[in-house]
Design a protein around this motif. Structure first.
Motif: not given
Length: 278
Positions: A141-149
């Motif tokens: 929670t709080g991360n963005r999609l790019v953090d997964v990438s």
């Protein structure tokens, strides 16, 4: 628009995910020398029927089978048939899905057929699978999609490739949202692209199919004349791993893993969410 799920809807997706896990277990056991990819498809059909579920692959955009069977240089979307006979040394990625009460599950794994596999192929699969788990661990929670990438790409880039050079992170295919449809917004790249920006914030109820695809060579692919089968342009072999994951108030839940991802996430210092079906 990103579809945000309620806890009750996530529980339904967990049911679908466990059907996918059962398909994986059965097809992994059946992926032996002498079996055809059609044999594996028939195994998957039986598992789906036995669970009272539906296939989300069969008929999707005209796809003619229940699973995708991608052998060696085939990256994704290989069509099962009676002519492709598995042999010692082959690598096969099996992508499977299921629907329960309108909710979807989707996951893939790479398996080694028989023996005699080159060490670089074993390492390729390991790197691809571990990069998937790095992406799952970034579902916070709080991360963005790019953090997964970024987590996926960073893990891959930090691994030394046997023989030198770099792994090819497949560019034209990636992960996706999942829920009442198999493929939904947002599209998840397995690398960071400045053109795509940071993407949406991750919040409880956010569900993603996280699926890195990596080759021993090029990141580029082409589609064969059947309009489905995707191969590397340089003929190098590839690996594909995928899990469907829900972000909950208590952390990530790996919907398509038998244990909900608890054991693997613990290795990464992340506590998996409780299983709503336990």
């Amino acid at each position: 628009m990103v579809q945000i799920k309620t806890p009750e809807q996530i529980a339904k997706m967990r049911e679908a995910g466990l059907v996918v896990a059962a398909i994986h277990a059965a097809t992994r056991e059946a992926a032996v020398p002498g079996a055809t990819t059609k044999d594996l498809d028939e195994v998957a059909r039986k598992v789906i029927a036995d669970h009272g579920a539906k296939s989300n692959f069969l008929g999707y955009g005209g796809f003619p089978a229940t699973i995708c069977t991608s052998v060696n240089e085939v990256v994704v979307h290989g069509i099962p048939d009676g002519k492709t006979v598995l042999k010692d040394g082959d690598v096969i990625s099996i992508d499977a899905g299921a629907i329960v009460d309108g909710w979807h599950g989707d996951a893939a794994f790479t398996a080694f057929v028989g023996g005699g596999h080159a060490p670089e192929l074993i390492e390729l699969s390991r790197v691809t699978e571990e990069s998937m788990w790095a992406g799952i661990a970034a579902m916070k929670t709080g991360n963005r999609l790019v953090d997964v990438s970024r987590a996926i790409e960073t893990y891959i880039r930090r691994q030394p490739k046997p023989g030198g050079g770099r792994y090819g992170i497949i560019e034209d295919y990636g992960g996706h949202g999942i829920g009442t449809e198999m493929h939904m917004d947002p599209h998840l790249l397995n690398y960071v692209s400045r053109k795509r920006g940071k993407g949406p914030k991750l919040v409880p109820g956010f569900c993603l199919a996280i699926e890195p695809m990596v080759s021993l060579g090029t990141p580029h692919t082409e589609v064969l004349s059947d309009d489905w089968t995707v191969i590397t342009t340089d003929g190098t072999w590839s690996s594909h791993w995928e899990h469907s994951v829900a972000l909950t108030e208590e952390g990530p839940l790996v919907l398509t893993a038998v244990d909900g991802g608890r054991a693997k996430l613990a290795e990464l210092g992340v506590t998996a969410a409780p299983d709503p079906l336990a």
